[in-house]
Design a protein around this motif. Structure first.
Motif, short mmCIF file in Angstrom:
data_model
loop_
_atom_site.label_atom_id
_atom_site.label_comp_id
_atom_site.label_asym_id
_atom_site.label_seq_id
_atom_site.Cartn_x
_atom_site.Cartn_y
_atom_site.Cartn_z
N ILE A 1 0.83 -1.21 0.00
CA ILE A 1 0.00 0.00 0.00
C ILE A 1 0.86 1.26 0.00
O ILE A 1 0.57 2.22 -0.71
CB ILE A 1 -0.99 -0.02 1.18
CG1 ILE A 1 -2.04 -1.11 0.94
CG2 ILE A 1 -1.66 1.35 1.36
CD1 ILE A 1 -2.98 -1.34 2.09
N ILE A 2 1.95 1.25 0.75
CA ILE A 2 2.89 2.38 0.73
C ILE A 2 3.43 2.59 -0.68
O ILE A 2 3.46 3.72 -1.19
CB ILE A 2 4.05 2.18 1.73
CG1 ILE A 2 3.53 2.18 3.17
CG2 ILE A 2 5.16 3.21 1.53
CD1 ILE A 2 3.00 3.50 3.68
N ALA A 3 3.83 1.52 -1.35
CA ALA A 3 4.34 1.62 -2.72
C ALA A 3 3.27 2.20 -3.64
O ALA A 3 3.55 3.04 -4.50
CB ALA A 3 4.81 0.26 -3.21
N TYR A 4 2.03 1.76 -3.46
CA TYR A 4 0.94 2.29 -4.29
C TYR A 4 0.69 3.76 -4.00
O TYR A 4 0.53 4.57 -4.92
CB TYR A 4 -0.35 1.48 -4.10
CG TYR A 4 -1.45 2.03 -4.96
CD1 TYR A 4 -1.42 1.84 -6.34
CD2 TYR A 4 -2.48 2.80 -4.43
CE1 TYR A 4 -2.40 2.39 -7.16
CE2 TYR A 4 -3.45 3.34 -5.24
CZ TYR A 4 -3.41 3.13 -6.60
OH TYR A 4 -4.38 3.67 -7.42
N LEU A 5 0.66 4.14 -2.71
CA LEU A 5 0.44 5.55 -2.36
C LEU A 5 1.52 6.44 -2.96
O LEU A 5 1.22 7.54 -3.45
CB LEU A 5 0.40 5.72 -0.84
CG LEU A 5 -0.87 5.27 -0.14
CD1 LEU A 5 -0.68 5.30 1.37
CD2 LEU A 5 -2.04 6.15 -0.54
N GLU A 6 2.76 5.98 -2.93
CA GLU A 6 3.85 6.77 -3.53
C GLU A 6 3.65 6.90 -5.04
O GLU A 6 3.93 7.95 -5.61
CB GLU A 6 5.19 6.12 -3.23
CG GLU A 6 5.61 6.26 -1.79
CD GLU A 6 6.92 5.58 -1.47
OE1 GLU A 6 7.58 6.03 -0.52
OE2 GLU A 6 7.30 4.60 -2.15
N THR A 7 3.15 5.86 -5.66
CA THR A 7 2.93 5.89 -7.11
C THR A 7 1.77 6.81 -7.47
O THR A 7 1.90 7.69 -8.32
CB THR A 7 2.65 4.46 -7.64
OG1 THR A 7 3.80 3.66 -7.38
CG2 THR A 7 2.36 4.46 -9.12
N VAL A 8 0.63 6.62 -6.82
CA VAL A 8 -0.57 7.37 -7.17
C VAL A 8 -0.45 8.85 -6.81
O VAL A 8 -1.03 9.70 -7.46
CB VAL A 8 -1.85 6.73 -6.58
CG1 VAL A 8 -1.98 7.01 -5.10
CG2 VAL A 8 -3.08 7.15 -7.34
N SER A 9 0.34 9.16 -5.78
CA SER A 9 0.51 10.56 -5.38
C SER A 9 1.69 11.23 -6.08
O SER A 9 1.87 12.44 -5.97
CB SER A 9 0.68 10.68 -3.86
OG SER A 9 1.91 10.11 -3.46
N GLY A 10 2.51 10.43 -6.77
CA GLY A 10 3.68 10.99 -7.45
C GLY A 10 4.77 11.40 -6.50
O GLY A 10 5.61 12.24 -6.83
N THR A 11 4.81 10.82 -5.30
CA THR A 11 5.81 11.22 -4.30
C THR A 11 6.89 10.17 -4.07
O THR A 11 7.77 10.39 -3.24
CB THR A 11 5.14 11.52 -2.96
OG1 THR A 11 4.45 10.34 -2.50
CG2 THR A 11 4.16 12.67 -3.07
N GLY A 12 6.81 9.06 -4.77
CA GLY A 12 7.76 7.97 -4.55
C GLY A 12 9.07 8.17 -5.28
O GLY A 12 9.28 9.16 -5.98
N PRO A 13 9.96 7.20 -5.12
CA PRO A 13 11.25 7.24 -5.81
C PRO A 13 11.04 7.29 -7.33
O PRO A 13 10.12 6.67 -7.85
CB PRO A 13 11.93 5.92 -5.41
CG PRO A 13 11.18 5.44 -4.22
CD PRO A 13 9.79 6.02 -4.30
N GLY A 14 11.84 8.06 -7.99
CA GLY A 14 11.78 8.15 -9.44
C GLY A 14 10.59 8.95 -9.94
O GLY A 14 10.16 8.80 -11.06
N ARG A 15 10.07 9.82 -9.09
CA ARG A 15 8.90 10.60 -9.51
C ARG A 15 9.22 11.52 -10.58
O ARG A 15 9.58 12.13 -11.22
CB ARG A 15 8.27 11.31 -8.35
CG ARG A 15 9.24 12.11 -7.52
CD ARG A 15 8.55 12.63 -6.30
NE ARG A 15 9.60 13.02 -5.38
CZ ARG A 15 9.68 14.19 -4.80
NH1 ARG A 15 8.77 15.07 -4.98
NH2 ARG A 15 10.64 14.46 -3.98
#
Length: 89
Positions: free
Chosen positions: A75-89
């Motif tokens: 879920i953390i990985a998904y939240l980073e992806t959907v919010s555009g805040t994760g690694p490699g944004r």
């Protein structure tokens, strides 16, 4: 490290009845924060502890949420992806 793909499945199954879980669209429950905004409003990694302890909110409609460590990572990985805040944004 979690899988955003598995996280997407989890949030669609367990959260989408109240929260907007995609990159666009309104939450079915107006008071429920869209997942794409969570990474902007809160440091997503900080949510990991809350997920591990079991989410309990003051909002009466929010059910208690208990997750396994692998589900939390996903879920953390998904939240980073959907919010555009994760690694490699």
């Amino acid at each position: 490290m979690g899988s955003a793909d598995r996280g997407a499945i989890l949030v669609r199954q367990r959260c989408a009845s109240c929260h907007a879980v995609e990159r666009s669209g309104d939450s079915p429950m107006t008071a429920a924060t869209p997942f794409r905004d969570m990474g902007v409003l809160y440091p997503v990694r900080d949510l990991q502890e809350a997920f591990a302890e079991g989410l309990v909110t003051a909002h009466p409609a929010m059910p208690p949420v208990e997750l396994q460590p692998t589900e939390i990572a996903d879920i953390i990985a998904y939240l980073e992806t959907v919010s555009g805040t994760g690694p490699g944004r």
